[in-house]
Design a protein around this motif. Structure first.
Motif, mmCIF file in Angstrom:
data_model
loop_
_atom_site.group_PDB
_atom_site.id
_atom_site.type_symbol
_atom_site.label_atom_id
_atom_site.label_comp_id
_atom_site.label_asym_id
_atom_site.label_seq_id
_atom_site.Cartn_x
_atom_site.Cartn_y
_atom_site.Cartn_z
ATOM 1 N N THR A 85 -3.791 -5.617 -15.206
ATOM 2 C CA THR A 85 -4.419 -6.074 -13.583
ATOM 3 C C THR A 85 -3.650 -6.789 -13.119
ATOM 4 O O THR A 85 -3.642 -8.252 -13.239
ATOM 5 C CB THR A 85 -5.522 -5.858 -14.021
ATOM 6 O OG1 THR A 85 -6.479 -4.610 -14.896
ATOM 7 C CG2 THR A 85 -6.511 -5.421 -12.518
ATOM 8 N N GLY A 86 -3.528 -5.719 -11.546
ATOM 9 C CA GLY A 86 -3.423 -7.287 -10.351
ATOM 10 C C GLY A 86 -4.108 -6.821 -9.008
ATOM 11 O O GLY A 86 -5.178 -5.705 -9.261
ATOM 12 N N ASP A 87 -3.305 -7.215 -8.519
ATOM 13 C CA ASP A 87 -4.346 -7.192 -7.149
ATOM 14 C C ASP A 87 -4.012 -5.933 -6.699
ATOM 15 O O ASP A 87 -5.237 -5.860 -6.045
ATOM 16 C CB ASP A 87 -3.407 -8.596 -5.798
ATOM 17 C CG ASP A 87 -1.836 -8.424 -5.205
ATOM 18 O OD1 ASP A 87 -1.769 -7.164 -6.048
ATOM 19 O OD2 ASP A 87 -1.452 -8.743 -4.519
ATOM 20 N N LEU A 88 -3.207 -5.144 -6.802
ATOM 21 C CA LEU A 88 -3.426 -3.782 -5.889
ATOM 22 C C LEU A 88 -4.444 -3.123 -6.822
ATOM 23 O O LEU A 88 -5.584 -2.442 -6.179
ATOM 24 C CB LEU A 88 -2.351 -3.213 -6.268
ATOM 25 C CG LEU A 88 -1.183 -3.612 -5.383
ATOM 26 C CD1 LEU A 88 0.071 -3.175 -5.186
ATOM 27 C CD2 LEU A 88 -1.823 -3.945 -3.939
ATOM 28 N N ILE A 89 -4.387 -3.235 -8.623
ATOM 29 C CA ILE A 89 -5.128 -2.550 -9.181
ATOM 30 C C ILE A 89 -6.856 -2.764 -9.257
ATOM 31 O O ILE A 89 -8.136 -2.004 -8.777
ATOM 32 C CB ILE A 89 -4.909 -2.329 -11.150
ATOM 33 C CG1 ILE A 89 -3.340 -1.697 -10.911
ATOM 34 C CG2 ILE A 89 -5.683 -1.666 -11.754
ATOM 35 C CD1 ILE A 89 -2.785 -1.534 -11.991
ATOM 36 N N ALA A 90 -7.283 -3.978 -8.722
ATOM 37 C CA ALA A 90 -8.314 -5.296 -8.813
ATOM 38 C C ALA A 90 -8.896 -4.529 -7.443
ATOM 39 O O ALA A 90 -9.601 -4.367 -7.717
ATOM 40 C CB ALA A 90 -8.374 -6.352 -8.954
#
Ligand code: OAA
Length: 163
Positions: free
Chosen positions: A76-81
């Motif tokens: 997970t990174g910022d976009l998915i979070a």
């Protein structure tokens, strides 16, 4: 959603019927306490299924991802979070790594993971959704109710369960 519970109090209240995960997670989201019904993904260095689920309605659930403990790629990174926040997920518990941790710390969602790695995961969507997954000495069943705070992650059977 404001949550007022303590995992330590839940242990005292429920005793051995409460499942307690031994994994020593790090906190990444801004919410340090979160609770919700469990949904699951099992995958390995591939976050295609995680991305799909977190881009669909969360209904206040917590996504538990068994990434096999791999720290080689971020699940997970910022976009998915951010998608998870927008879609009403309460939190993520990852037996694996995240990236964009500085941004994750600003997002109003609970995120527990083992660590960080800036390397991307594959997007082949290989893996399994909503089957029981096990790590940290416990099995996470879809429909369980998960509570997470600064002390740990604990599980109770869902109310629909006959347990
Ligand atoms: O796309 C990915 O694999 C993870 C990521 O960087 C994001 O969620 O922004």
């Amino acid at each position: 959603m404001t949550e007022s519970f303590s995992t330590a109090d839940l242990v005292d209240e429920h005793g051995p019927s409460l499942r307690v995960c031994d994994t020593q997670f790090r906190q990444f989201g801004k919410l340090t306490a979160f609770t919700g019904r469990v949904r699951t993904v099992q995958c390995y260095q591939d976050n295609g299924l995680v991305k799909q689920l977190l881009n669909s309605h969360g209904d206040g659930c917590v996504l538990v991802v068994d990434g096999g403990g791999s720290l080689h790629t971020a699940l997970t990174g910022d976009l998915i979070a951010k998608a998870a926040v927008d879609n009403g997920w309460a939190g993520l518990v990852l037996n694996g790594a995240v990236r964009d941790s500085a941004t994750l710390a600003t997002l109003p969602i609970g995120i527990k993971a083992l660590g960080t790695n800036p390397r991307k995961s594959a997007k082949d969507a290989e893996g399994v959704v909503d089957e029981p997954v096990s790590f940290g000495g416990v099995t996470f069943h879809p429909g369980d109710v998960l509570y997470s705070d600064e002390d740990g992650v604990v599980l109770l059977p869902g109310t629909a369960s006959s347990e």
